[in-house]
Design a protein around this motif. Sequence first.
Motif, short mmCIF file in Angstrom:
data_model
loop_
_atom_site.label_atom_id
_atom_site.label_comp_id
_atom_site.label_asym_id
_atom_site.label_seq_id
_atom_site.Cartn_x
_atom_site.Cartn_y
_atom_site.Cartn_z
N CYS A 1 0.83 -1.20 0.00
CA CYS A 1 0.00 0.00 0.00
C CYS A 1 0.86 1.25 0.00
N ARG A 2 0.47 2.27 -0.73
CA ARG A 2 1.26 3.49 -0.83
C ARG A 2 0.96 4.48 0.29
N ARG A 3 0.02 4.17 1.16
CA ARG A 3 -0.27 5.11 2.24
C ARG A 3 0.79 4.94 3.30
N ARG A 4 1.71 5.90 3.34
CA ARG A 4 2.89 5.75 4.18
C ARG A 4 2.73 6.52 5.47
N GLU B 1 0.42 6.01 -9.94
CA GLU B 1 0.54 5.56 -8.55
C GLU B 1 -0.76 5.83 -7.79
N TYR C 1 -3.14 3.24 -8.83
CA TYR C 1 -2.68 1.99 -8.22
C TYR C 1 -3.20 1.90 -6.78
N SER C 2 -3.12 2.98 -6.04
CA SER C 2 -3.66 2.99 -4.68
C SER C 2 -5.16 2.74 -4.68
N HIS D 1 -6.39 -0.80 -4.80
CA HIS D 1 -6.31 -1.59 -3.58
C HIS D 1 -7.55 -1.42 -2.70
N ASP D 2 -8.39 -0.48 -3.04
CA ASP D 2 -9.56 -0.16 -2.20
C ASP D 2 -10.83 -0.56 -2.93
N LEU E 1 -6.10 11.20 -3.75
CA LEU E 1 -5.29 9.98 -3.90
C LEU E 1 -3.80 10.30 -3.90
N ASP F 1 -2.64 11.17 -0.39
CA ASP F 1 -2.49 10.03 0.51
C ASP F 1 -1.20 9.26 0.27
N ASN F 2 -0.59 9.45 -0.87
CA ASN F 2 0.65 8.74 -1.19
C ASN F 2 1.90 9.45 -0.71
#
Length: 537
Positions: free
Chosen positions: A4-7, A347, A350-351, A354-355, A380, A383-384
């Motif tokens: 997941c890109r949510r860092r 990207e 891409y995130s 995942h949802d 989005l 959030d990345n």
Amino acid sequence: MRGCRRRASWMTTWSAASGTARGTVERRTGGPDTGSLGLTTRMRLPWGPVVAMCLLSWGAWAEATPTPPVPRFERGACPVEVVPGERIDCGLLVVPENRHKADSRSIRLPVMIFRSRAAKPATDPVLFMPGGPGGSAVQHRTSGKGNPFLDERDYILLEQRGAKFAQPALECPEINALKGEQAAGRLRGPAATAALSKALGRCRETLTSAGVDLDGYTTEATADDIEDLRKLLQLKTWNLFGMSYSTRLMLTVLRRHPTGVRSVLLDSVLPPEVNFDEVAGVNLLRSLHLVFDGCAVDRECGALYPDLPARFAKLVATADRRPLALKLDAAATGGKPVEVRGAQVVEALYSALHDPAAIPLIPRIIGDASEGRFERLTRLVQDNQGPSSFAFGLRYSVWCAEELPFENPARMAAQRAASLGLGGVDEAAASPEECRAWNVTAAPPVENTPVTSNVPTLIFAGEFDPDTPPEWSRRLLSAMPQAYSVEMRGRSHGASFHPCGLGIAMAFLRDPTRAPAVDCALKLRGADFSLSAHPAN
């Protein structure tokens, strides 16, 4: 895999530098209790006899206090602060750092055991391990509430060697920061590869200077850790649950230690024989085309966006020519500028892939952005932002030993080509240049071959998964005759984390010898792309 890109950035609770854990009780073997030597001024002994007494006392102490065995399990405090009143037992699994060296030092891996709510729990608990490699199994695991497995059996978490709360943790803070620079578009292409490679060389030097043996951090070694833990907890059998990268880990356990495994749950499968980096881009493209096709066959979505693939291509190309002017929250970006190029657009999508709640809205996100309305895309991208939270030393130790040696560099490079239409985004977990800087020993060829097993196995796959496509789950069936594959429509990476999936998993654990009932999965409607045609809420 990228994950997941949510860092987010979190404080490390365990200290790799000191080799101890705050709040953890551990046995110490480094030195006697000096009070037992009886050295007082009243003795008035000359220095020589005092030294002799010290040596004699030390020898007697050492003889009476043998070195604790390795592997061993030390009960102690939890690695994270848990909710008061819940039955959660914790401790440390102590194992050799490099299992191929007789004189290897010991490392410590946190273990959390969430006790079942059942009056008479099943005797075979579930061991769960997350994706990565480089993710933490125990971070944020403060409560067992809402965990359905606890209704029937215990649930165990083991921190992978080298992960965030392990001792030592193979963290590379400079790499985490550089990943944030990549997410913001400030670092890209060959410059990014060069910067990451140089930073990895520095991180490697730091870790090895502190005594870390990077060759000890492999999937094989973690599989042996899992078997050691089972034996030390005196469990005849247990059930293994692996997610993403840890599906490969659990398959390795089946290869090396099948006897103690009652059943296996695999979600979002990464088989050892697939060369992930050679197809990372096309896996993402496959998921995007599912969205394009799903919109096209939906009457409302197809009517509103009849040219969705063309809009997507135009949006990426436009962003590559001139970064999109998105108004991002300064708090999310750290006050730094973000260059939203084609790679950042991809990207962001891409995130969204995942949802499951966001997947039906992707046509609207693309359609709006192609016409200059960036509100949804902005959220989005925002959030990345920020540094990664992975333990990248662990990630590179595993990947550079077990994936890169078997991959084709030319095929890997093709996944970043502009002709793929993904803005040059790099979905690979590591590059050849980075692995040369990390410099670990290549794994034996067996680590790139399919696993054969007769252990009952339940496999979940998500229809839109951009990392591990359902085909990878189905390919296991030929070598695992007691395996069942369930594709969850409308779901993505982590397909089982849904009431239907969890219900199927619970039923399977009650009797793994029977094919699971999958009626609820068959009734899943999937992504409703008509939602993209409705006015925004």
